[in-house]
Design an enzyme around this catalytic site. Structure first.
Site, PDB file in Angstrom:
ATOM      1  CB  THR A   1      56.938  49.007  62.520  1.00  0.00           C
ATOM      2  OG1 THR A   1      57.026  47.606  62.759  1.00  0.00           O
ATOM      3  CG2 THR A   1      58.322  49.604  62.605  1.00  0.00           C
TER       4      THR A   1
ATOM      5  CB  THR B   1      54.090  46.354  57.150  1.00  0.00           C
ATOM      6  OG1 THR B   1      55.123  45.759  57.928  1.00  0.00           O
ATOM      7  CG2 THR B   1      54.241  47.855  57.130  1.00  0.00           C
ATOM      8  CG  ASP B   2      54.560  41.608  60.094  1.00  0.00           C
ATOM      9  OD1 ASP B   2      55.358  42.132  59.293  1.00  0.00           O
ATOM     10  OD2 ASP B   2      54.899  41.234  61.239  1.00  0.00           O
TER      11      ASP B   2
HETATM   12  N1  LIG Z   1      56.603  46.990  59.824  1.00  0.00           N
HETATM   13  C1  LIG Z   1      55.673  46.480  60.642  1.00  0.00           C
HETATM   14  O1  LIG Z   1      54.728  47.147  60.961  1.00  0.00           O
HETATM   15  C2  LIG Z   1      55.879  45.062  61.088  1.00  0.00           C
HETATM   16  C3  LIG Z   1      55.292  44.722  62.438  1.00  0.00           C
HETATM   17  N2  LIG Z   1      55.771  43.428  62.845  1.00  0.00           N
HETATM   18  C4  LIG Z   1      53.757  44.691  62.404  1.00  0.00           C
HETATM   19  O2  LIG Z   1      53.196  44.201  61.477  1.00  0.00           O
HETATM   20  O3  LIG Z   1      53.161  45.149  63.324  1.00  0.00           O
END
Ligand SMILES: NC(=O)C[C@H](N)C(=O)O
Length: 325
Positions: A12, A89-90
């Site tokens: 993200t 973050t996932d």
């Molecule tokens: N906040 C994020 O980065 C979540 C995203 N869906 C990822 O992990 O790429």
């Protein structure tokens, strides 16, 4: 000035929200993310390398292995003082923990990301990036293993986990808390993480399954993994490390085939132990030869098993990695 390499992988932090559809998608050039943070130049000489531009649910063990080799190669260069990796973050905690296991302690390696895409109000990516470069350029972060810098906090890769689907304070370290923080002037490490297993391999074994236990489950899913050639199984057990009795035959079958079974708890805090002597209880599982993980969550125990399996498939030899922190 220290020289810090920012390696971008996607997530993200490198996405924008489409005002029409209100969905979030990757930007064309992830390396552009430093343009929003001219202040970086006050803390370090920064170079940016785009490694990939994927949402982190699209990452594969092969990509993680490749990233690990690329990070190690850069750390070995005399002109590099530290590395910052931007990541979705996932699965951020999985990559951070893999790197923590395989890299020698020394120059700072910081993993960060964002919960809000780059054009959203209150985007957290620019500050997380700036804080990560500040940490990577600091003497405080030297020798602390791989760190996750997010929302002004500094976490050890071994303990940190994503706890909230949308809040910018999503990264937390249950039981131990963050090891430090950044304020406007300083980078502070308040507890030094304990030394932990170092597994200097260059890749991961992909075929490791992770199964979460729930009331009344049986061994159907374990049998399914075994029938499809799994090389290891991690079980997120109930409570202090117990499974429903119907799961035990599958565990016995795996161990009879020399497939390692690692036990963690589905609880958010605490470790698994041989406390309960009933059918499916921790005592029975330990006696059967199940490896107890020392407080890792399921996804990290899986990464550790995938990493350790590169060294050895022998259960007795794998056990030392799970006895260590
Ligand atoms: N906040 C994020 O980065 C979540 C995203 N869906 C990822 O992990 O790429």
């Amino acid at each position: 000035m220290k020289h810090i390499i920012i390696m971008t992988t996607g997530g993200t932090i490198a996405m924008i929200e489409d005002p029409q559809t209100q969905t979030v998608r990757p930007v064309a050039n992830a390396a552009d993310l430093t343009h929003a943070v001219p202040k970086l130049a006050e803390y370090a000489t920064v170079s940016v390398e785009a490694i990939s531009n994927v949402p982190s649910p699209h990452l594969t063990p092969a990509m993680m292995g490749e990233l690990g080799r690329a990070v190690l190669e850069r750390l070995q260069r005399d002109d590099v003082d530290g590395i910052v990796i931007t990541h979705g973050t996932d699965t951020l905690e999985e990559t951070a923990y893999y790197l923590d296991l395989i890299l020698p302690p020394g120059k700072p390696v910081i993993v960060t990301g964002a919960m809000r895409s780059s054009n959203e109000l209150g985007a957290d990516g620019p500050l997380n990036l700036l804080n990560s470069v500040r940490a990577a350029a600091s003497k405080e972060a030297h020798g602390q293993g791989v760190l996750v810098v997010f929302n002004d906090d500094i976490h050890a890769a071994r303990f940190v986990t994503k706890t909230h689907t949308s809040n910018v304070a999503t990264f937390q370290s249950p039981t131990v808390g963050p090891i430090g923080f950044l304020d406007k002037r300083t980078v502070q490490i308040r507890h030094v993480p304990k030394p932990h297993a170092h597994i200097p391999v260059d890749d991961l074994v992909a075929e490791v399954g992770l199964l979460k236990m729930a009331v009344g489950m049986d061994d159907l899913l374990i049998n399914c993994l075994l029938d499809h050639g799994t090389k290891g199984i991690v079980i997120e057990a109930l409570g202090a490390g117990n499974v429903p009795p119907g799961v035990v035959p599958g565990i016995k079958r795996a161990l009879a085939q020399d497939i390692p079974v690692v036990l963690v708890s589905r609880c958010y805090n605490g470790i698994v132990q041989d406390v309960y002597g009933y059918e499916g209880g921790g005592k029975q599982l330990l006696d059967l030869g199940v490896l107890f993980s020392n407080g890792l969550n399921g996804q990290k125990a899986r990464i550790k098993l995938m990493t350790a399996l590169r060294e050895t498939p022998v259960i007795a030899d794998l056990s030392k990695y799970f006895d260590q922190e």
